[in-house]
Design an enzyme around this catalytic site. Structure first.
Site, PDB file in Angstrom:
ATOM      1  N   TYR A  55      29.838  50.426  34.103  1.00 50.26           N
ATOM      2  CA  TYR A  55      30.285  49.038  33.908  1.00 50.26           C
ATOM      3  C   TYR A  55      29.635  48.125  34.948  1.00 50.26           C
ATOM      4  O   TYR A  55      29.634  48.409  36.155  1.00 50.26           O
ATOM      5  CB  TYR A  55      31.806  48.929  34.018  1.00 50.26           C
ATOM      6  CG  TYR A  55      32.290  47.497  33.946  1.00 50.26           C
ATOM      7  CD1 TYR A  55      32.301  46.820  32.733  1.00 50.26           C
ATOM      8  CD2 TYR A  55      32.687  46.808  35.091  1.00 50.26           C
ATOM      9  CE1 TYR A  55      32.702  45.503  32.645  1.00 50.26           C
ATOM     10  CE2 TYR A  55      33.090  45.485  35.015  1.00 50.26           C
ATOM     11  CZ  TYR A  55      33.094  44.833  33.794  1.00 50.26           C
ATOM     12  OH  TYR A  55      33.483  43.523  33.714  1.00 50.26           O
ATOM     13  N   GLY A  62      33.760  42.371  30.805  1.00 50.76           N
ATOM     14  CA  GLY A  62      35.030  42.073  30.175  1.00 50.76           C
ATOM     15  C   GLY A  62      35.139  42.773  28.833  1.00 50.76           C
ATOM     16  O   GLY A  62      34.963  43.996  28.721  1.00 50.76           O
ATOM     17  N   ASN A 197      32.724  38.911  41.881  1.00 48.73           N
ATOM     18  CA  ASN A 197      33.935  39.622  41.471  1.00 48.73           C
ATOM     19  C   ASN A 197      34.773  39.958  42.697  1.00 48.73           C
ATOM     20  O   ASN A 197      34.589  40.994  43.322  1.00 48.73           O
ATOM     21  CB  ASN A 197      33.544  40.901  40.710  1.00 48.73           C
ATOM     22  CG  ASN A 197      34.706  41.514  39.969  1.00 48.73           C
ATOM     23  OD1 ASN A 197      34.854  42.715  39.916  1.00 48.73           O
ATOM     24  ND2 ASN A 197      35.533  40.686  39.371  1.00 48.73           N
ATOM     25  N   ARG A 283      71.140  19.683  64.331  1.00 50.57           N
ATOM     26  CA  ARG A 283      71.870  20.856  64.801  1.00 50.57           C
ATOM     27  C   ARG A 283      71.241  22.163  64.312  1.00 50.57           C
ATOM     28  O   ARG A 283      71.282  23.181  64.998  1.00 50.57           O
ATOM     29  CB  ARG A 283      73.323  20.759  64.331  1.00 50.57           C
ATOM     30  CG  ARG A 283      74.240  21.746  65.016  1.00 50.57           C
ATOM     31  CD  ARG A 283      75.623  21.895  64.407  1.00 50.57           C
ATOM     32  NE  ARG A 283      76.086  20.802  63.568  1.00 50.57           N
ATOM     33  CZ  ARG A 283      77.096  20.924  62.712  1.00 50.57           C
ATOM     34  NH1 ARG A 283      77.716  22.089  62.569  1.00 50.57           N
ATOM     35  NH2 ARG A 283      77.482  19.910  61.985  1.00 50.57           N
TER      36      ARG A 283
END
Length: 510
Positions: A55, A62, A197, A283
Site C-alpha cells: 500500500y 484509500g 500522511n 473567593r
C-alpha cells in the site's frame, strides 16, 4: 557557530519546536537519524524491486488501495497524490504555525519508519532554515488519514509548485525555492505519502497553543491577584488550610501563587473586616484556575508524546525480517481529545476573568466610580471593553464544543471514522487568543481601579504587574480610543513580558 536544534525523532521537546518555529533557531538532522532514514529507504527500494504489492508504494490510495500501479507510474502516483490532496480552504496558517508543521514533519520522518529518501528530508529542513514558508490553508483536514490536505500544500512547494512566502513576499513556490537556492524534489515511490500522511498540521497548531497556554495559566493568576487587591478582597479564602482540606494539588498551587503575588499588600482584607465573604470570582480563584491545570498537564503530555511519533502509513520496519505494516497511527484522536480539553480549560479562564471585569466596572459591586472613570456620563470609561470581553467569552462557549465527538466518513467509507483533530487544535488556539484579550482587559481595569486607591499598598507581585502595564498604558483620565491599550496589554501578555516581570520579583510561579 549558530546554535542548532537537533531533530532525531525521539528527543525533541515542545520548547525545541517553538524555538525553531517562533524564535528562528536553525534545525539539523541527527546523524543516527540519517542512518535510520537510509536503512528504511533501502527496504522500500528492495520491496519495489521484488514487485511486492505494498500500500502506498505501488497501489492506489484509500478506496483505490486494491488498484495496482506499474513500475513506470510510481513517480507520477506520488505527484498525483499531492495534486489531489491540496484542496485547502480558508486563510493561510500563520508563519510560525507553518514552521511548526515543517519541523514536526521532519522530526517524524527522522524516526526512520517512513521509507523516504534522506535528500527529501534534508530539503524540508533546508526550507525551514532558509525560511521558505509554504502557504498552507487552515481548513480541509478531517484529522485522519492524517492531515493530508494541509500537508499537501506544504509538499507542493517542495516539488516547485504551489505558493510560498519568502522574505515577506508571497510568490509561486518554484520562485521561492529558486530565490532561496533550494532544488525542488522529484518525488519517488512512497515519498508523497510519507510527507502528507500524519498528524503534523494539527500538531503544528497544538504545539504552539500548549506552549502559550502555560503562560496564560500564570497570567490568569497574576491578573486575578491584582483584581483581588483592587477590590480589597478577603485573603482568608487563600489560607493553605482551606486548600489542603480539598486535596486538589493544583488548587493548592494557585492559592500559594495568589499569596506570593499579594505578599505585603495592605489592600487585601480579612474575613469580617469589611464583609464576611467575597463573590465566587474572587473567593474561588484557586478552585477555578486550579481546575484548568491538571487538564493542561494531560494535554501537554499527549502533545509531547506526539512530537516524537511516527504517524504515517504504512510504516517500514527494516530491522530483522523487514516488514511493511499498514496501521492507523495517522489517526488524530489522541490530539483531538486533548485539544478539545485544552479549549475547555482555557475558556474557563476567560469566563471567570470576564466576571471579575464586571465586578471592577460595576459600582454596586466595587465601591469605585462607575466604569472606573471620572465624570461618568460625559465619559463611558471601561463600560464597553466589558462588552467586548463578554462577546468573545460567549463565542468561546460555542468554540468549546468538542470537535472530536464528530465524524464524517470519507473515501467511500474506507476511512469510516475521523478525528477532526485539526479543527480541535484550531479552535483551542482561537479560544486562547480570545482569553488573552479578556485577561488584557481585566488587567487594564484592575490597574485603573488601583489608581483610585493607592498603588503603594499593592503586594510585591501585583505591584510588578501594575508597573508593567503602566509603563505602556497611562491612567484613563477621560475617554480615549481604547483598543490600542487593549492591543498593548495583549502583546505584553502573549510575549511573556508580564509573567517575566512578575517572576523576576516573586520567583517562578507554580
Amino acid at each position: 557557530m549558530a546554535e542548532y536544534i537537533v531533530l532525531d525523532g525521539n528527543n525533541v521537546s515542545l520548547e525545541d519546536v517553538v524555538n525553531i518555529a517562533r524564535f528562528g533557531k536553525p534545525a539539523v538532522l541527527a546523524e543516527d537519524a540519517k542512518e535510520r532514514i537510509n536503512k528504511s529507504r533501502a527496504c522500500v527500494e528492495k520491496f519495489i524491486a521484488e514487485g511486492k504489492a505494498i500500500y502506498g508504494l505501488n497501489t492506489g490510495f484509500g478506496k483505490f488501495s486494491d488498484v495496482a500501479i506499474t513500475a513506470d507510474q510510481l513517480d507520477e502516483l506520488q505527484k498525483n497524490l499531492i495534486y489531489a490532496d491540496a484542496v485547502g480552504i480558508g486563510r493561510p496558517f500563520d508563519t510560525e504555525i507553518v514552521r511548526s508543521i515543517m519541523v514536526l514533519r521532519a522530526n517524524a520522518l527522522a524516526k526512520g519508519f517512513s521509507g523516504i529518501r534522506l535528500s527529501t528530508v534534508e530539503t524540508l529542513i533546508e526550507m525551514v532554515n532558509k525560511r521558505v514558508h509554504p502557504i498552507i490553508r487552515e481548513k480541509g483536514s478531517v484529522g485522519s488519514s492524517g492531515d493530508l490536505c494541509p500537508l499537501a500544500h506544504l509538499v507542493l512547494v517542495m516539488i516547485g509548485e504551489g505558493e510560498a512566502e519568502y522574505e515577506g513576499v508571497v510568490m509561486p513556490g518554484a520562485e521561492a525555492m529558486a530565490k532561496a537556492g533550494i532544488t525542488p524534489v522529484v518525488l519517488k515511490a512512497k515519498e508523497g505519502l510519507a510527507l502528507i500522511n500524519g498528524t503534523c498540521a494539527m500538531m503544528g497548531v497544538a504545539t504552539l497553543t500548549v506552549y502559550d497556554a502555560l503562560n496564560l495559566l500564570k497570567t490568569a493568576d497574576i491578573v486575578a491577584t491584582l483584581t483581588v487587591e483592587a477590590l480589597e478582597g478577603i485573603k482568608d479564602a487563600f489560607d493553605p488550610r482551606v486548600h489542603q482540606a480539598r486535596n486538589q494539588k493544583w488548587q493548592e498551587a494557585v492559592a500559594r501563587n495568589l499569596l506570593r503575588l499579594s505578599e505585603g499588600s495592605t489592600l487585601t482584607t480579612s474575613q469580617g473586616e469589611q464583609r464576611m465573604q467575597d463573590g465566587y470570582t474572587l473567593r474561588c480563584v484557586p478552585q477555578i484556575h486550579g481546575a484548568s491545570r491538571p487538564a493542561y498537564e494531560y494535554v501537554r503530555q499527549v502533545i509531547e508524546n506526539e512530537i516524537n511519533a511516527a504517524t504515517d502509513n504504512p510504516l517500514i520496519f527494516p530491522d530483522g525480517e523487514a516488514a511493511v505494516i499498514s496501521g492507523g497511527n495517522f489517526h488524530g484522536q489522541p490530539v483531538a481529545i486533548a485539544m478539545d480539553t485544552l479549549g475547555i480549560a482555557v475558556a474557563e479562564l476567560g469566563n471567570v476573568s470576564e466576571r471579575r471585569i464586571e465586578r471592577l466596572v460595576n459600582p454596586t459591586l466595587s465601591g469605585l466610580p462607575a466604569f472606573l472613570v471620572k465624570n461618568g456620563g460625559l465619559n463611558c470609561g471601561f463600560m464597553v471593553p466589558q462588552y467586548a470581553a463578554a462577546a468573545v467569552v460567549s463565542e468561546n462557549k460555542i468554540l468549546a464544543h468538542p470537535a472530536s465527538v464528530d465524524s464524517i466518513p470519507t473515501s467511500a467509507n474506507q476511512e469510516d471514522h475521523v478525528s477532526m483533530g485539526t479543527i480541535a487544535a484550531r479552535k483551542a488556539r482561537e479560544i486562547l487568543g480570545h482569553v488573552e484579550y479578556v485577561l488584557g482587559i481585566e488587567w487594564l481595569c484592575a490597574a485603573q481601579a488601583v489608581d483610585f486607591k493607592d498603588k503603594e499598598r499593592l503586594g510585591k507581585g501585583s505591584r510588578a504587574a501594575y508597573e508593567t502595564i503602566r509603563a505602556s498604558v497611562t491612567f484613563m483620565e477621560s475617554d480615549r480610543i481604547i483598543y490600542p491599550d487593549m492591543d498593548q496589554s495583549v502583546s505584553l501578555i502573549h510575549s511573556g513580558v508580564l509573567v517575566d516581570a512578575v517572576e523576576s520579583v516573586v520567583g517562578e510561579l507554580e
